[in-house]
Design a protein around this motif. Structure first.
Motif, mmCIF file in Angstrom:
data_model
loop_
_atom_site.group_PDB
_atom_site.id
_atom_site.type_symbol
_atom_site.label_atom_id
_atom_site.label_comp_id
_atom_site.label_asym_id
_atom_site.label_seq_id
_atom_site.Cartn_x
_atom_site.Cartn_y
_atom_site.Cartn_z
ATOM 1 N N GLU B 37 0.814 -1.216 0.000
ATOM 2 C CA GLU B 37 0.000 0.000 0.000
ATOM 3 C C GLU B 37 0.857 1.281 0.000
ATOM 4 O OE1 GLU B 37 -2.931 0.797 3.239
ATOM 5 O OE2 GLU B 37 -4.290 0.315 1.601
ATOM 6 N N LEU B 40 1.445 2.186 -3.747
ATOM 7 C CA LEU B 40 0.344 2.354 -4.701
ATOM 8 C C LEU B 40 0.075 3.853 -4.768
ATOM 9 C CD1 LEU B 40 -2.091 -0.432 -3.391
ATOM 10 C CD2 LEU B 40 -0.272 -0.648 -5.074
ATOM 11 N N ASN B 65 -4.741 -4.197 2.419
ATOM 12 C CA ASN B 65 -6.098 -3.656 2.357
ATOM 13 C C ASN B 65 -6.891 -4.117 1.137
ATOM 14 O OD1 ASN B 65 -8.133 -2.208 3.577
ATOM 15 N ND2 ASN B 65 -7.498 -0.218 2.777
ATOM 16 N N GLY B 69 -11.533 -11.138 2.232
ATOM 17 C CA GLY B 69 -12.692 -11.807 2.824
ATOM 18 C C GLY B 69 -13.986 -11.037 2.692
ATOM 19 N N SER B 70 -13.983 -9.943 1.920
ATOM 20 C CA SER B 70 -15.211 -9.141 1.781
ATOM 21 C C SER B 70 -16.255 -9.852 0.923
ATOM 22 C CB SER B 70 -14.892 -7.781 1.140
ATOM 23 O OG SER B 70 -14.437 -6.884 2.111
ATOM 24 N N TYR B 78 -8.277 -0.700 -6.341
ATOM 25 C CA TYR B 78 -7.133 -1.116 -5.523
ATOM 26 C C TYR B 78 -6.425 -2.306 -6.183
ATOM 27 C CZ TYR B 78 -4.600 -2.734 -1.359
ATOM 28 O OH TYR B 78 -3.620 -3.141 -0.483
ATOM 29 N N PHE B 100 -11.129 -9.444 6.566
ATOM 30 C CA PHE B 100 -11.765 -8.398 5.755
ATOM 31 C C PHE B 100 -11.431 -7.054 6.382
ATOM 32 C CE2 PHE B 100 -15.716 -6.772 7.877
ATOM 33 C CZ PHE B 100 -15.696 -7.562 9.014
ATOM 34 N N ASP B 107 -14.286 1.604 5.588
ATOM 35 C CA ASP B 107 -12.911 1.093 5.612
ATOM 36 C C ASP B 107 -12.536 0.985 7.087
ATOM 37 O OD1 ASP B 107 -10.214 0.552 5.322
ATOM 38 O OD2 ASP B 107 -9.973 1.903 3.628
ATOM 39 N N ILE B 108 -12.514 -0.223 7.610
ATOM 40 C CA ILE B 108 -12.356 -0.426 9.057
ATOM 41 C C ILE B 108 -11.005 0.096 9.551
ATOM 42 C CG2 ILE B 108 -12.277 -2.192 10.895
ATOM 43 C CD1 ILE B 108 -14.171 -3.857 9.038
ATOM 44 N N GLY B 109 -9.998 0.011 8.693
ATOM 45 C CA GLY B 109 -8.689 0.541 9.076
ATOM 46 C C GLY B 109 -7.802 -0.502 9.723
ATOM 47 N N HIS B 110 -8.238 -1.741 9.765
ATOM 48 C CA HIS B 110 -7.412 -2.794 10.339
ATOM 49 C C HIS B 110 -7.897 -4.141 9.827
ATOM 50 C CE1 HIS B 110 -4.283 -3.863 13.132
ATOM 51 N NE2 HIS B 110 -5.031 -4.813 13.634
ATOM 52 N N LEU B 111 -7.064 -5.159 10.038
ATOM 53 C CA LEU B 111 -7.415 -6.511 9.622
ATOM 54 C C LEU B 111 -8.460 -7.060 10.592
ATOM 55 C CD1 LEU B 111 -3.677 -7.605 9.339
ATOM 56 C CD2 LEU B 111 -5.080 -6.579 7.533
ATOM 57 N N SER B 112 -9.608 -7.440 10.080
ATOM 58 C CA SER B 112 -10.687 -7.894 10.955
ATOM 59 C C SER B 112 -10.995 -9.359 10.682
ATOM 60 C CB SER B 112 -11.950 -7.063 10.705
ATOM 61 O OG SER B 112 -11.616 -5.698 10.790
#
Lengths: 188, 277
Positions: B37, B40, B65, B69-70, B78, B100, B107-112
């Motif tokens: 990221e 990019l 990002n 998993g979305s 992206y 995801f 955009d959660i801002g972290h790996l969930s």
């Protein structure tokens, strides 16, 4: 309920304080408002409020850390107020995209400016300082060729500890997209 | 396919603050992992930095990002940029996380974490198939840490990881610190967990140390590697001919000599099992 809807609810729980508080106060009612069945609502109700709160707070702390690095002088000038203001700002704004930390810092700078004007946030030169650091972020974009800003204080020249009013101009420019960003500050 | 991947050795997750030290200690770093990221939509200066790094080290792009998993699918803007970066670097493999990061416009801002369900496996496989239409370089998938345990699991985390990599025909980037962190926070047996993973799919390892906060072990990449993680590394390397091991230090950066000391320790462990010279 499919995974897409589950993820939408989770994303909202992780990032929206008001929604999270409402949900954990009464999970089954909020789940019903979202159109979830009784079984689905019960499944969501098994989520640990403590775990979700810890995760949600860690997300905000992470953002705060990034923003503090991008607005270092503003953070120093505001001290604990910087964190308090960020917490208020983060209730309503979520950054997006590849450069989301930069976008977050610019949006937070705009928020500080609004609050500083409305609430007389100290020090008196904070508005100038925030605009100065925000312009650095804007000028760092390769597509940005020229930025000129006027300030009431010698931002960028004087120490934060000895700031007295003095009209000041700051110019950011680059000769081409590939050349280094140049910066000039002059007090009149 | 995975057994044919080249052996890269021991390396570092590249972070800008130690760029100078990195070049002064080039012989101690076999390869680098970059956060995709960061490059990019990169400025010309960042592009120059990447070219400099690529001229001196093999580079593995590590994406954070893409949100594999979305269930709503992938962000093709992206993905297009990521594909261009990977094409530019032409690495032996690249990596992303089993998680995801985006849903419903947030955009959660972290790996969930994902729920450990068949549907989540299907979603990951579908998204990975889409990614392969853009990127033909082998993909390896990383296990994440989590602070929230999602209800409705249809299998264990280890079974979920195994099924995802088998079904999607991907390698595994086993983050042994993440494994240790989750095992501590959720009190499971890490050795039993390891036994359930398909060892022939483990391509690369991540390691570092975290910190404790209010009784929770936090994956902060901020401390030297704890003894339990070194033991895990030994256990994995004894079983699996991993192709690369990366130290991922982000916070509380120590003098560079401390990082190279950790790299040397990882190298010694690997050598003791004849993994590379």
């Amino acid at each position: 309920m499919g995974l897409a809807q589950t993820q939408e609810v989770l994303a909202k729980l992780y990032t929206n304080t008001e929604f999270r508080e409402r949900f954990f106060a009464n999970p089954e009612t909020v789940a019903a408002e979202l159109g979830l069945s009784c079984d689905e609502a019960q499944k969501f109700a098994q989520l640990s409020a403590q775990e979700v709160n810890i995760f949600a707070n860690s997300l905000k702390w992470k953002r705060l850390g990034e923003v503090r690095e991008l607005l270092p002088r503003t953070a120093r000038a505001l001290g604990k107020n910087f964190t308090a203001l960020f917490w208020r700002y983060a209730q309503t704004h979520l950054p997006k995209g590849i450069k989301k930390h930069r976008e977050d810092a610019i949006a937070f700078a705009n928020f500080i400016t609004r609050v500083a004007q409305a609430e007389n946030v100290a020090p008196p030169w904070i508005d100038d300082l925030v605009r100065y650091e925000k312009t650095w972020l804007l000028a760092n974009e390769p597509s940005s060729r020229l930025n000129v800003s006027w300030f009431r204080y010698p931002i960028g020249i004087a120490s934060l500890d000895a700031m007295n009013p003095k009209p000041t101009i700051a110019i950011w420019f680059r000769l081409s997209e590939r050349s280094q960003l140049r910066h000039i500050v002059r007090s009149l | 396919m995975l057994s044919h991947l080249p052996t890269l050795g021991v390396g570092l997750g590249f972070r800008e603050p130690f760029k100078s030290d990195l070049f002064l200690n080039r012989q101690q770093v076999d390869f680098l992992e970059i956060v995709a990221e960061h490059y990019l939509d990169a400025s010309w200066q960042k592009q120059q930095e990447l070219e400099l790094l690529a001229a001196h080290f093999p580079i593995i792009p590590h994406a954070i990002n893409l949100s594999l998993g979305s269930a709503e699918g992938l962000d093709t803007d992206y993905l297009r940029k990521l594909a261009a970066l990977i094409k530019q670097l032409n690495p032996p493999w690249w990596s992303e996380h089993i998680c995801f990061t985006k849903a419903g416009g947030v955009d959660i801002g972290h790996l969930s974490p994902l729920p450990y369900t068949q549907e989540a496996v299907e979603v990951l496989c579908r998204n990975i198939a889409e990614v392969r239409r853009w990127i033909d370089v082998p993909l390896i998938l990383e296990n994440i840490t989590y602070m929230v345990k999602l209800p409705g699991a249809e299998m264990t985390e280890a079974q979920f990881l195994a099924e995802v990599v088998e079904r999607s025909d991907c390698g595994l980037l086993l983050d042994i610190t993440n494994l240790h962190t989750n095992a501590v926070n959720y009190a499971y047996d890490v050795h039993e967990f390891l036994q359930q993973l398909p060892s022939d799919r483990i391509v690369q390892l991540h390691f570092v140390g975290g910190h404790w906060h209010d009784g929770v072990l936090i994956d902060s990449h901020s401390q030297s590697t704890p003894v339990e993680v070194w033991q895990l590394m030994e256990e994995v390397v004894a079983r699996v001919p991993v192709k690369g091991i990366i130290l991922e230090r982000d916070e509380n950066l120590p003098p560079f000599a401390e990082l190279t000391k950790e790299l040397q320790k990882a190298r010694d462990i690997s050598r003791s099992y004849g993994r590379w010279g």
